[in-house]
Design a protein around this motif. Structure first.
Motif, PDB file in Angstrom:
ATOM      1  N   THR A  29      36.409  43.530  39.844  1.00 18.80           N
ATOM      2  CA  THR A  29      37.642  44.272  40.122  1.00 18.80           C
ATOM      3  C   THR A  29      38.881  43.377  40.161  1.00 18.80           C
ATOM      4  O   THR A  29      39.981  43.871  40.408  1.00 18.80           O
ATOM      5  CB  THR A  29      37.536  45.024  41.458  1.00 18.80           C
ATOM      6  N   GLY A  30      38.707  42.086  39.955  1.00 23.79           N
ATOM      7  CA  GLY A  30      39.838  41.172  39.980  1.00 23.79           C
ATOM      8  C   GLY A  30      40.249  40.741  41.376  1.00 23.79           C
ATOM      9  O   GLY A  30      41.309  40.154  41.560  1.00 23.79           O
TER      10      GLY A  30
ATOM     11  N   ARG B 287      38.229  50.734  42.409  1.00 22.28           N
ATOM     12  CA  ARG B 287      38.802  49.886  41.356  1.00 22.28           C
ATOM     13  C   ARG B 287      37.797  49.645  40.236  1.00 22.28           C
ATOM     14  O   ARG B 287      38.155  49.664  39.052  1.00 22.28           O
ATOM     15  CB  ARG B 287      39.288  48.571  41.952  1.00 22.28           C
ATOM     16  N   ALA B 288      36.544  49.417  40.604  1.00 22.97           N
ATOM     17  CA  ALA B 288      35.505  49.194  39.590  1.00 22.97           C
ATOM     18  C   ALA B 288      35.318  50.437  38.728  1.00 22.97           C
ATOM     19  O   ALA B 288      35.226  50.344  37.490  1.00 22.97           O
ATOM     20  CB  ALA B 288      34.183  48.811  40.261  1.00 22.97           C
TER      21      ALA B 288
ATOM     22  N   ASP C 299      37.534  52.773  38.218  1.00 24.19           N
ATOM     23  CA  ASP C 299      38.741  52.902  37.401  1.00 24.19           C
ATOM     24  C   ASP C 299      38.627  52.024  36.158  1.00 24.19           C
ATOM     25  O   ASP C 299      38.966  52.444  35.048  1.00 24.19           O
ATOM     26  CB  ASP C 299      39.991  52.502  38.182  1.00 24.19           C
ATOM     27  N   ARG C 300      38.139  50.806  36.345  1.00 29.34           N
ATOM     28  CA  ARG C 300      37.984  49.884  35.204  1.00 29.34           C
ATOM     29  C   ARG C 300      36.984  50.456  34.204  1.00 29.34           C
ATOM     30  O   ARG C 300      37.213  50.411  32.995  1.00 29.34           O
ATOM     31  CB  ARG C 300      37.527  48.518  35.688  1.00 29.34           C
TER      32      ARG C 300
ATOM     33  N   ALA D  15      38.523  53.347  32.291  1.00 29.81           N
ATOM     34  CA  ALA D  15      39.658  52.990  31.434  1.00 29.81           C
ATOM     35  C   ALA D  15      39.225  52.599  30.025  1.00 29.81           C
ATOM     36  O   ALA D  15      40.012  52.692  29.088  1.00 29.81           O
ATOM     37  CB  ALA D  15      40.457  51.854  32.060  1.00 29.81           C
ATOM     38  N   SER D  16      38.001  52.168  29.873  1.00 30.89           N
ATOM     39  CA  SER D  16      37.514  51.780  28.559  1.00 30.89           C
ATOM     40  C   SER D  16      37.033  53.028  27.822  1.00 30.89           C
ATOM     41  O   SER D  16      36.211  53.761  28.346  1.00 30.89           O
ATOM     42  CB  SER D  16      36.358  50.786  28.730  1.00 30.89           C
TER      43      SER D  16
ATOM     44  N   PHE E 222      32.339  50.368  29.800  1.00 28.01           N
ATOM     45  CA  PHE E 222      31.781  49.014  29.860  1.00 28.01           C
ATOM     46  C   PHE E 222      30.362  49.003  29.316  1.00 28.01           C
ATOM     47  O   PHE E 222      29.951  48.082  28.643  1.00 28.01           O
ATOM     48  CB  PHE E 222      31.781  48.520  31.317  1.00 28.01           C
TER      49      PHE E 222
END
Length: 159
Positions: free
Chosen positions: A113-114, A143-144, A146-147, A150-151, A155
């Motif tokens: 998640t950065g 957040r994970a 969302d990531r 977003a792809s 993933f």
């Protein structure tokens, strides 16, 4: 697509993460149903229940964790997962050393998640510590997810 959360005993952090991720996914728009969520522990005592503090913490968030039973991480479980998110760098490194075939799909939750740092183990601490842990997990998991959303292909299509 299977998202796997991993901690040490699968009675605190990863069990809470699994339940929180399911709740977050259930509250999101259609399309999240393509993902399954599970959890395991690198040193789990098979079938151990979630800790009383984890039960109390999640009950306060409207989540019932009473049916959870710990699962020890195996090669089969690691192989089935499309993404493995650990609570600590040590757990990530352990998985990569024992299951090298998991390379490319194992990250710490923070790293994915950065964010910085491990998710500390609340075991043996008061419920207030579990609550802080659950709040951090909820934020990082959102957040994970969302990531992942977003792809366009997600993933999992990359691995």
């Amino acid at each position: 697509m299977e998202l796997l959360f991993v901690c040490t005993g699968n009675t605190c952090r990863s069990s809470m993460a699994e339940a929180l991720a399911r709740k977050i996914l259930a509250e999101r728009p259609a399309g999240s149903g393509k993902m399954t969520v599970s959890s395991a522990g690198v040193e789990a005592w098979q079938d151990a229940p979630a800790s009383p503090e984890a039960l109390e913490t999640l009950a306060g968030m409207g989540i019932d964790l009473t049916e959870h039973r710990a699962t020890r991480l195996t090669a089969e479980i690691a192989g089935r997962a499309g993404l493995i998110l650990t609570m600590t760098l040590a757990q990530r490194n352990y998985i990569l050393s024992v299951f090298p075939q998991a390379a490319g799909k194992v990250f710490t939750l923070s790293e994915f998640t950065g964010a910085d740092g491990d998710v500390p183990d609340p075991v043996g601490q008061p419920v207030a510590v579990y609550r802080r842990c659950a709040e951090r997990l909820e934020s990082l998991i959102s957040r994970a997810l969302d990531r992942l959303a977003a792809s366009p292909e997600g993933f999992f299509a990359q691995n």
